[in-house]
Motif scaffolding. Structure first.
Motif, PDB file in Angstrom:
ATOM      1  N   THR A  29       0.835  -1.203   0.000  1.00  0.00           N
ATOM      2  CA  THR A  29       0.000   0.000   0.000  1.00  0.00           C
ATOM      3  C   THR A  29       0.869   1.252   0.000  1.00  0.00           C
ATOM      4  OG1 THR A  29      -1.690  -1.196   1.245  1.00  0.00           O
ATOM      5  CG2 THR A  29      -1.872   1.196   1.193  1.00  0.00           C
ATOM      6  N   GLU A  30       1.942   1.217   0.766  1.00  0.00           N
ATOM      7  CA  GLU A  30       2.828   2.378   0.892  1.00  0.00           C
ATOM      8  C   GLU A  30       3.427   2.793  -0.451  1.00  0.00           C
ATOM      9  OE1 GLU A  30       4.716   5.147   3.691  1.00  0.00           O
ATOM     10  OE2 GLU A  30       3.074   3.731   3.888  1.00  0.00           O
ATOM     11  N   ILE A  31       3.683   1.831  -1.330  1.00  0.00           N
ATOM     12  CA  ILE A  31       4.248   2.177  -2.643  1.00  0.00           C
ATOM     13  C   ILE A  31       3.153   2.408  -3.688  1.00  0.00           C
ATOM     14  CG2 ILE A  31       6.433   0.998  -2.185  1.00  0.00           C
ATOM     15  CD1 ILE A  31       5.405  -1.212  -4.208  1.00  0.00           C
ATOM     16  N   GLY A  32       1.893   2.415  -3.248  1.00  0.00           N
ATOM     17  CA  GLY A  32       0.798   2.720  -4.143  1.00  0.00           C
ATOM     18  C   GLY A  32       0.223   1.549  -4.901  1.00  0.00           C
ATOM     19  N   ASP A  33       0.621   0.334  -4.538  1.00  0.00           N
ATOM     20  CA  ASP A  33       0.103  -0.853  -5.225  1.00  0.00           C
ATOM     21  C   ASP A  33      -1.152  -1.337  -4.494  1.00  0.00           C
ATOM     22  OD1 ASP A  33      -0.398  -3.144  -6.623  1.00  0.00           O
ATOM     23  OD2 ASP A  33       1.551  -4.089  -6.243  1.00  0.00           O
ATOM     24  N   LEU A  34      -2.268  -0.653  -4.735  1.00  0.00           N
ATOM     25  CA  LEU A  34      -3.496  -0.970  -4.014  1.00  0.00           C
ATOM     26  C   LEU A  34      -4.029  -2.345  -4.400  1.00  0.00           C
ATOM     27  CD1 LEU A  34      -5.404   2.438  -4.113  1.00  0.00           C
ATOM     28  CD2 LEU A  34      -3.469   1.723  -2.681  1.00  0.00           C
ATOM     29  N   ALA A  35      -3.983  -2.652  -5.691  1.00  0.00           N
ATOM     30  CA  ALA A  35      -4.465  -3.962  -6.137  1.00  0.00           C
ATOM     31  C   ALA A  35      -3.589  -5.079  -5.581  1.00  0.00           C
ATOM     32  CB  ALA A  35      -4.497  -4.014  -7.663  1.00  0.00           C
TER      33      ALA A  35
END
Length: 214
Positions: free
Chosen positions: A128-134
């Motif tokens: 999540t922290e690196i923006g990989d929500l999926a």
């Protein structure tokens, strides 16, 4: 039985318990300092093993709500979860993906129900922290959806119960961010049921979950 300095024996379990529920940050930092000082009073040859025993798990579980100072000491490849969390904090996307890929390979023959949530939560938080929500949602879903089959998720253990509810919070949040209201409500309701009477520092989270079920 191993004889530990009173500072570690008293503050070490408290640090883990607070880290498991994600705070409050001031308490976490107080207990981290006490444990660090207690370890520093030990003979030099014992210090690394005791840091690994008493600090490594709490500093990874406290993430992402609280970033404890001792986390940086475990930023080496052999401490995979800490290495992953530190990479995520640096926004080192390549390292996060490399570590999670290795974990996927290692767990290929492990049932999702048998992957313990205290390890899974900081991994999903790192994605999540690196923006990989999926990626984070896909990381959580197999184990969350298999909870009824699990023999490993003993929620009587503070180190499992806290990350389980925080995983539900994260999953609801991820679903809300991509417009999946059904999944958001499902996990938000679980959090509300379990944390409605929880400590005051958790109540903003409960209220946020309540907004998702309206």
């Amino acid at each position: 039985a191993e004889k530990l300095p009173p500072t570690i024996a008293q503050s070490g379990p408290a640090l883990l318990a607070y880290a498991a529920i994600g705070g409050p940050a001031d308490s976490l930092r107080v207990f981290e300092l006490r444990v660090t000082k207690g370890i520093g009073a030990l003979p030099a040859e014992q210090q690394m093993s005791q840091r690994t025993r008493w600090l490594m798990r709490p500093v990874t579980l406290a993430f992402p709500e609280t970033r404890l100072a001792a986390l940086a000491a475990f930023d080496i490849p052999r401490f995979r979860t800490a290495n992953l969390v530190n990479a995520a904090i640096r926004r080192d996307t390549a390292s996060v993906r490399s570590i999670t890929s290795a974990l996927t390979t290692l767990r290929r023959s492990v049932r999702p129900a048998d992957i313990t949530i205290d390890g899974l939560f900081p991994e999903a938080a790192a994605l999540t922290e690196i923006g990989d929500l999926a990626g984070a949602a896909g990381w959580l879903d197999p184990t969350l959806n298999a909870l009824r089959q699990s023999t490993s998720q003993d929620i009587a253990l503070p180190a499992h119960a806290g990350p389980l509810l925080r995983s539900a919070v994260l999953r609801a949040t991820l679903a809300d961010r991509v417009g999946d209201a059904t999944t958001a409500r499902l996990w938000a309701k679980a959090v509300i049921t379990m944390w409605s009477g929880a400590d005051e520092f958790l109540q903003p989270t409960v209220r946020r979950m309540e907004r998702l079920v309206r």
